[in-house]
Motif scaffolding. Structure first.
Motif, PDB file in Angstrom:
ATOM      1  N   ASN A 143      -6.834   4.556  -7.641  1.00  0.00           N
ATOM      2  CA  ASN A 143      -6.111   4.188  -6.428  1.00  0.00           C
ATOM      3  C   ASN A 143      -6.058   2.674  -6.316  1.00  0.00           C
ATOM      4  O   ASN A 143      -6.811   1.962  -6.986  1.00  0.00           O
ATOM      5  CB  ASN A 143      -6.787   4.773  -5.190  1.00  0.00           C
ATOM      6  CG  ASN A 143      -8.203   4.280  -5.066  1.00  0.00           C
ATOM      7  OD1 ASN A 143      -8.443   3.171  -4.628  1.00  0.00           O
ATOM      8  ND2 ASN A 143      -9.154   5.092  -5.470  1.00  0.00           N
ATOM      9  N   PHE A 144      -5.170   2.211  -5.467  1.00  0.00           N
ATOM     10  CA  PHE A 144      -4.947   0.774  -5.361  1.00  0.00           C
ATOM     11  C   PHE A 144      -6.134   0.043  -4.759  1.00  0.00           C
ATOM     12  O   PHE A 144      -6.392  -1.102  -5.102  1.00  0.00           O
ATOM     13  CB  PHE A 144      -3.700   0.497  -4.521  1.00  0.00           C
ATOM     14  CG  PHE A 144      -2.429   0.731  -5.251  1.00  0.00           C
ATOM     15  CD1 PHE A 144      -1.725   1.905  -5.089  1.00  0.00           C
ATOM     16  CD2 PHE A 144      -1.941  -0.202  -6.143  1.00  0.00           C
ATOM     17  CE1 PHE A 144      -0.556   2.139  -5.783  1.00  0.00           C
ATOM     18  CE2 PHE A 144      -0.759   0.015  -6.834  1.00  0.00           C
ATOM     19  CZ  PHE A 144      -0.070   1.189  -6.664  1.00  0.00           C
ATOM     20  N   THR A 208       1.606   7.649  -4.766  1.00  0.00           N
ATOM     21  CA  THR A 208       2.573   6.566  -4.637  1.00  0.00           C
ATOM     22  C   THR A 208       3.754   6.767  -5.560  1.00  0.00           C
ATOM     23  O   THR A 208       4.907   6.632  -5.155  1.00  0.00           O
ATOM     24  CB  THR A 208       1.892   5.237  -4.973  1.00  0.00           C
ATOM     25  OG1 THR A 208       0.679   5.145  -4.250  1.00  0.00           O
ATOM     26  CG2 THR A 208       2.791   4.084  -4.621  1.00  0.00           C
ATOM     27  N   PHE A 209       3.446   7.091  -6.828  1.00  0.00           N
ATOM     28  CA  PHE A 209       4.547   7.174  -7.789  1.00  0.00           C
ATOM     29  C   PHE A 209       5.469   8.336  -7.483  1.00  0.00           C
ATOM     30  O   PHE A 209       6.656   8.297  -7.785  1.00  0.00           O
ATOM     31  CB  PHE A 209       3.994   7.284  -9.206  1.00  0.00           C
ATOM     32  CG  PHE A 209       3.155   6.105  -9.596  1.00  0.00           C
ATOM     33  CD1 PHE A 209       2.136   6.239 -10.533  1.00  0.00           C
ATOM     34  CD2 PHE A 209       3.356   4.859  -9.040  1.00  0.00           C
ATOM     35  CE1 PHE A 209       1.365   5.155 -10.897  1.00  0.00           C
ATOM     36  CE2 PHE A 209       2.580   3.779  -9.391  1.00  0.00           C
ATOM     37  CZ  PHE A 209       1.574   3.928 -10.331  1.00  0.00           C
ATOM     38  N   LEU A 227       2.599  -7.238  -5.746  1.00  0.00           N
ATOM     39  CA  LEU A 227       1.682  -6.920  -6.840  1.00  0.00           C
ATOM     40  C   LEU A 227       1.740  -7.999  -7.906  1.00  0.00           C
ATOM     41  O   LEU A 227       0.724  -8.360  -8.494  1.00  0.00           O
ATOM     42  CB  LEU A 227       2.050  -5.568  -7.460  1.00  0.00           C
ATOM     43  CG  LEU A 227       1.700  -4.335  -6.636  1.00  0.00           C
ATOM     44  CD1 LEU A 227       2.243  -3.095  -7.313  1.00  0.00           C
ATOM     45  CD2 LEU A 227       0.209  -4.206  -6.448  1.00  0.00           C
ATOM     46  N   PHE A 228       2.939  -8.523  -8.151  1.00  0.00           N
ATOM     47  CA  PHE A 228       3.047  -9.500  -9.217  1.00  0.00           C
ATOM     48  C   PHE A 228       2.373 -10.819  -8.847  1.00  0.00           C
ATOM     49  O   PHE A 228       1.921 -11.547  -9.735  1.00  0.00           O
ATOM     50  CB  PHE A 228       4.511  -9.750  -9.587  1.00  0.00           C
ATOM     51  CG  PHE A 228       4.652 -10.648 -10.760  1.00  0.00           C
ATOM     52  CD1 PHE A 228       5.213 -11.903 -10.637  1.00  0.00           C
ATOM     53  CD2 PHE A 228       4.185 -10.258 -12.003  1.00  0.00           C
ATOM     54  CE1 PHE A 228       5.321 -12.731 -11.730  1.00  0.00           C
ATOM     55  CE2 PHE A 228       4.286 -11.087 -13.105  1.00  0.00           C
ATOM     56  CZ  PHE A 228       4.874 -12.337 -12.960  1.00  0.00           C
ATOM     57  N   ILE A 229       2.316 -11.118  -7.566  1.00  0.00           N
ATOM     58  CA  ILE A 229       1.558 -12.312  -7.180  1.00  0.00           C
ATOM     59  C   ILE A 229       0.111 -12.159  -7.626  1.00  0.00           C
ATOM     60  O   ILE A 229      -0.513 -13.092  -8.155  1.00  0.00           O
ATOM     61  CB  ILE A 229       1.644 -12.542  -5.664  1.00  0.00           C
ATOM     62  CG1 ILE A 229       3.048 -12.943  -5.276  1.00  0.00           C
ATOM     63  CG2 ILE A 229       0.665 -13.614  -5.219  1.00  0.00           C
ATOM     64  CD1 ILE A 229       3.234 -13.108  -3.795  1.00  0.00           C
ATOM     65  N   GLY A 230      -0.432 -10.958  -7.413  1.00  0.00           N
ATOM     66  CA  GLY A 230      -1.784 -10.717  -7.907  1.00  0.00           C
ATOM     67  C   GLY A 230      -1.868 -10.885  -9.412  1.00  0.00           C
ATOM     68  O   GLY A 230      -2.787 -11.509  -9.942  1.00  0.00           O
ATOM     69  N   CYS A 231      -0.893 -10.309 -10.123  1.00  0.00           N
ATOM     70  CA  CYS A 231      -0.908 -10.427 -11.574  1.00  0.00           C
ATOM     71  C   CYS A 231      -0.804 -11.882 -12.004  1.00  0.00           C
ATOM     72  O   CYS A 231      -1.494 -12.311 -12.929  1.00  0.00           O
ATOM     73  CB  CYS A 231       0.284  -9.671 -12.172  1.00  0.00           C
ATOM     74  SG  CYS A 231       0.290  -7.941 -11.802  1.00  0.00           S
ATOM     75  N   ALA A 232       0.067 -12.621 -11.346  1.00  0.00           N
ATOM     76  CA  ALA A 232       0.262 -14.011 -11.754  1.00  0.00           C
ATOM     77  C   ALA A 232      -1.013 -14.812 -11.558  1.00  0.00           C
ATOM     78  O   ALA A 232      -1.351 -15.658 -12.374  1.00  0.00           O
ATOM     79  CB  ALA A 232       1.402 -14.638 -10.950  1.00  0.00           C
ATOM     80  N   CYS A 274       1.496   0.583 -12.994  1.00  0.00           N
ATOM     81  CA  CYS A 274       2.535   0.858 -12.010  1.00  0.00           C
ATOM     82  C   CYS A 274       3.898   0.930 -12.666  1.00  0.00           C
ATOM     83  O   CYS A 274       4.910   0.592 -12.041  1.00  0.00           O
ATOM     84  CB  CYS A 274       2.525  -0.227 -10.937  1.00  0.00           C
ATOM     85  SG  CYS A 274       0.980  -0.291 -10.052  1.00  0.00           S
ATOM     86  N   ALA A 275       3.943   1.356 -13.905  1.00  0.00           N
ATOM     87  CA  ALA A 275       5.210   1.423 -14.632  1.00  0.00           C
ATOM     88  C   ALA A 275       6.304   2.143 -13.857  1.00  0.00           C
ATOM     89  O   ALA A 275       7.444   1.683 -13.855  1.00  0.00           O
ATOM     90  CB  ALA A 275       4.986   2.071 -15.996  1.00  0.00           C
ATOM     91  N   PRO A 276       6.003   3.253 -13.195  1.00  0.00           N
ATOM     92  CA  PRO A 276       7.088   3.896 -12.443  1.00  0.00           C
ATOM     93  C   PRO A 276       7.707   2.981 -11.397  1.00  0.00           C
ATOM     94  O   PRO A 276       8.919   3.025 -11.168  1.00  0.00           O
ATOM     95  CB  PRO A 276       6.397   5.099 -11.795  1.00  0.00           C
ATOM     96  CG  PRO A 276       5.227   5.384 -12.637  1.00  0.00           C
ATOM     97  CD  PRO A 276       4.782   4.067 -13.183  1.00  0.00           C
TER      98      PRO A 276
END
Lengths: 666, 97, 199
Positions: A143-144, A208-209, A227-232, A274-276
């Protein structure tokens, strides 16, 4: 149990072993470190090693597929309806866990040798085990929120480990910088979780998906961007990359494990998991792909301007993760994961090899003061050579397969510009990695040269022995030389996958790699048709660019004539390095001006003006007023009877006036 | 009739001024007696006005009470005199805060 | 009418003299004059009994008391009014207040309509039961107002006891009980307080 778990439900005691053994190790070493002394090293390594074996034992469960569900799922507890916490062990998690525990184990063993004699030997292994636990929490969550918990703990472990030698102010500053930027990423993920819960009412991946069609494209984009901010932040993408080069203040095994193989790839893991979500949002994919490509080339360009061996490798990490992000960003999830796999091995290899050099030279990190180490450290040379060949994508080595996969996928999904940037970056990568090789291993040893002859103006800043702060004389009073196999063993073991692991992807779509990932990732359907370059043409193009890069590096650093003149040439290069590159595109200066200085000014404003005047002022004024009132009322108490009599008379008069003027109620 | 009340008021306020403005406790006590008498005058006036001798009774009792009060007040003055051999109303200022 | 104005003027004059005299004896004399004039005023108001009581009790007893105390206090050589004047010029606000208060009262009294009883007896004197006479007063005192009378008696008793306690002998009170033999062996828990040393 969440409504739609991604894996087959069951009870898997080995999962707990994998997850909690490192935690147990960390707690034990924290508690009994001073007693364990050097036993902490083998203890920590054993915990991770057993976890690795347990992972292998769980291989079968992880790859099980039945009825649309893949992998193993173990529910832990339900906190609120919709907030169920559990462990998910599917193929994606399996890949990451193998690297975390496998490479982690090798690095633990290596660290026993590298840090032998350090005063805080036990503390290091406690931190390292804690890191393994945190990273496993991140990848094992279903889970997230569990992901976010792992995310934060990993940032914390990184802070501990970067600032391990905390008597160095530069290390402390670097640790703090890394932590703050990571927290920024945490906020992004938290925001995404809030949006997800608002839409779906659950935090688990499966729920979620399943509900993706219920999102508007706008909301989906918001979630992906958050989410991408976290990844970055975690994966050091532009513009949140500034912490990664400074994170090299930590010991080299830390750089190898955290800032090469595992922590910085957490962003890639998140996107792949989170590919979906990404499959459904084309805008998000565009953004991610663009930033990945930008990071790749920016990192590569900065890599060729560095003189500290670890910073060169740090920028190469940033660049390679840019590749991974680009790969998963365009929708080629399995290619991105493959590059993660190969990168974990060859980058760990490069860092550990660099660690051997640094250790041997007494903490010298500036490549200008190295040279000719091919003869003194032949094993390190072989190790780094394989690593360099892999990272450059020389055909046959592991990096070749993964880079090629990403680049052809980029083209196939219709991003010609990203492809061009990727190819160019491959050339630049080859250039600066071979620059590293030539400067360090060829020519004559320059360690006895006066630093100013090489253009080093501030030896204390240039990564030289005095700068690293690890004073061998100070804490190696009882330095016993550890057996050499502790450090060379893991490196030797790593040579094998560095060279060979790429062959898993041999055979295009029918390769073992592709079939492994077939049931996991959704297919990205592009609206516009991609380009299809014949496979051989693409490979030749990339290899050609790589050769050009190698040739340039050879001509500039590797020819015998150049090597004879290495001191003046290096000096010229140092002096003539463009200031933009030296200041790393002024990112640090910009962040300082935009965020740090205003925050400091704000703090100073509050500290010197608001606090004393307003806040303290309010309190003081309140006390003042109370005292003043007290004085006022005290002045009535003269003690003189006559005054009291007068006041009684006045009071009675007031009553009388009231009754006379206003009158008693009739 | 109104003039009697006005007279009573004048006497009363003279008494008040005397209480406040003099420092000798004996004079203060005498001013208090003056105030009592002013009240008595008012009482008797109203008693005549309404032909009710309750006012007389009240005035009589006021005289009695005034006597008692004067006695006690003088006793206090005497005791204070014994301590310091002078009497001054302003010396009784231990209530000063 | 003229009598009233003369008497009132005298009343006020004696009152002013009382409060402004420098020596207490002068004040007592002024007060004495005040009381006598007040008694005459009572007579004009048909309060015969009260007029006599005023002279007998007030000027005959209370003022004598004052005189005795003045005599007692003047037996030393030190004058009155020693010490700094702690509230100088307090007379000014007192006078101002008195003036204003007086104006208000007079104003309200003059404006008010004091309605009297329709058949108020005026100037009937001599008979035993006439208004304000001894008989009338006595009947009222011992029938309707018996309780206040008795309570006032009690109050006088309290006053006498108070005066004796306050200004009485200075000898210390004897101990309530003699300490027993066994008490003398122990340390007393409460140490006796030192009494005022006799002069």
């Amino acid at each position: 149990m969440p409504a739609h778990p991604l894996g087959l439900e069951g009870t898997f005691p080995l999962l707990f072993l994998i997850w909690l053994l490192p935690l147990f190790g960390a707690v034990m070493i924290w508690a009994f470190g001073p007693r364990f002394k050097s036993f902490a090293g083998p203890l920590g390594a054993t915990m991770v090693g057993v976890a690795f074996l347990a992972t292998l034992a769980e291989w079968h469960d992880a790859t099980a597929i039945s009825g649309g569900l893949a992998g193993a799922h173990q529910t832990l507890f339900t906190w609120l309806p919709g907030f169920t916490f559990g462990l998910l062990f599917d193929r994606l998690t399996l890949t990451w866990t193998l690297i975390i525990t496998g490479v982690g184990f090798l690095i633990h063993v290596y660290s026993i040798g590298y840090l032998a004699g350090d005063k805080a030997f036990a503390r290091f292994f406690a931190y390292l085990n804690f890191f393994i636990f945190a990273m496993l929490t991140l990848v094992l969550s279903d889970n997230f929120v569990g992901l976010l918990v792992g995310w934060g703990l990993v940032g914390l472990a990184s802070y501990f480990l970067i600032g391990f030698w905390f008597y160095k102010p530069s290390a402390v500053a670097a640790a703090r910088k890394a932590f703050v930027i990571n927290v920024l990423g945490d906020v992004g993920i938290l925001f995404a979780i809030v949006v997800i819960v608002a839409h779906v009412g659950s935090i688990s991946y499966g729920d979620t998906f399943l509900q993706i069609p219920a999102y508007t494209p706008h909301d989906l984009f918001i979630v992906c961007v958050a989410l991408f901010i976290g990844c970055a932040a975690k994966s050091a993408q532009v513009p949140l990359h500034t912490w990664l080069p400074d994170a090299m203040e930590g010991p080299t095994p830390v750089s190898a494990l955290i800032h090469a193989a595992t922590m910085v790839t957490a962003g890639v893991y998140l996107i792949a998991r989170c590919a979906p979500l990404w499959t459904a949002s084309a805008d998000a994919r565009e953004l991610v792909g663009a930033i990945g490509a930008l990071t790749a080339i920016a990192g590569a360009v900065l890599g060729l301007a560095q003189w500290d061996i670890k910073r060169i490798l740090a920028y190469s990490t940033m660049s390679q993760i840019g590749y991974m992000i680009m790969g998963v960003g365009v929708g080629a999830f399995d290619s991105g994961v493959l590059h993660f796999l190969t990168h974990a091995f060859f980058k760990a290899q490069l860092f550990l090899g660099a660690g051997i050099i640094i250790h041997h030279l007494g903490d010298e990190q500036d490549v200008r003061l190295m040279g000719g180490l091919r003869k003194t450290l032949p094993f390190a040379f072989v190790a780094m050579l394989t690593g360099v060949l892999a990272i450059c994508g020389v055909p046959g080595f592991s990096g070749f397969f993964s880079k090629d996969a990403i680049l052809s996928a980029t083209l196939a999904h219709g991003h010609p510009w990203l492809y061009a940037i990727g190819v160019l970056t491959a050339g630049i990568t080859a250039y600066y990695m071979f620059r590293l090789l030539f400067v360090v291993f060829f020519g004559t040893y320059r360690g006895k040269v006066d630093p100013s002859d090489l253009g080093i103006r501030h030896p204390e800043l240039a990564g030289t022995a005095s700068a690293s702060g690890h004073h061998p004389a100070a804490d190696d009073a009882h330095h016993v030389h550890p057996p050499a196999w502790l450090m060379s063993g893991p490196v030797a073991i790593l040579i094998v996958p560095t060279v060979l692991i790429g062959w898993l992807a041999y055979g295009g779509d029918a390769s073992p790699w592709k079939t492994f990932w077939e049931p996991v990732f959704p297919k990205v359907v592009e609206t516009s048709a991609g380009f299809a370059l014949p496979e051989l043409a693409g490979t030749v193009l990339v290899f050609g660019v790589v050769l050009i890069g190698f040739a340039l590096a050879y001509l500039r650093y590797g020819t015998p004539a150049v090597l004879a003149q290495s001191v003046p040439r290096l000096r010229t290069e140092t002096v003539r390095m463009p200031t933009v590159l030296v200041n790393e595109y002024y990112f640090d200066a910009a962040i300082d001006a935009l965020f740090v200085r205003p925050a400091q000014l704000l703090g100073r404003f509050f500290g010197t003006i608001v606090d004393p005047l307003a806040l303290d002022g309010v309190v003081h004024e309140a006390a003042h007023t109370a005292a003043w009132l007290g004085h006022l009322f005290r002045s009535f108490q003269t003690g003189i009877v006559r005054v009291y009599a007068l006041s009684i008379a006045l009071g009675a008069a007031c009553f009388a006036i009231y009754y006379v003027v206003i009158g008693v109620g009739r | 009739m109104e003039s009697y009340i006005a007279l009573s008021a004048v006497m009363f306020f003279l008494g008040v001024v005397g209480v406040i403005a003099r420092r000798n406790p004996l004079i203060v006590l005498m001013s208090i007696e003056l105030m009592f008498n002013a009240a008595n005058l008012a009482l008797v006036t109203f008693s005549k006005l309404w032909a009710n001798n309750t006012g007389h009774i009240f005035a009589f009792l006021v005289i009695t009470v005034a006597a008692a009060e004067a006695a006690i007040g003088l006793a206090i003055v005497v005791v204070a005199f014994r301590k310091q051999h002078y009497v001054d109303v302003d010396e009784a200022s231990t209530l000063k805060g | 009418m003229i009598a009233f104005w003369l008497l009132s003027f005298a009343l006020i004059a004696t009152a002013v003299f009382t409060i402004t005299a420098q020596k207490p004896v002068y004040s007592v004399v002024g007060l004495l004059g005040n009381f006598v004039i007040l008694a005459i005023l009572y007579l004009t108001l048909n309060a015969e009994f009260l007029a006599v009581i005023q002279i007998v009790v007030y000027s005959g007893a209370i003022l004598i008391l004052f005189l005795f105390v003045i005599a007692l206090l003047s037996s030393g050589v030190k004058p009155f009014d020693i010490g700094p004047d702690r509230a100088p010029r307090i007379g000014i606000p007192a006078a101002v207040f008195a003036l204003i208060g007086l104006c208000i009262v007079v104003f309200s009294v003059v404006r008010a309509q004091i309605a009297g009883a329709p058949n108020a007896p005026q100037g009937v004197t001599g008979t035993a039961d006439s208004f304000g006479s001894v008989g009338d007063f006595g009947v009222a005192l011992f029938t309707k107002n018996l309780l206040p009378f008795e309570v006032t008696a009690l109050l006088l008793m309290v006053a006498v006891i108070g005066v004796v306690l306050l200004a009485g002998d200075e000898k210390p009170a004897p101990p309530r009980r003699k300490p027993k033999a066994r008490d003398l062996e122990r340390e007393p828990i409460v140490k006796p307080v030192e009494t005022v040393a006799p002069r």
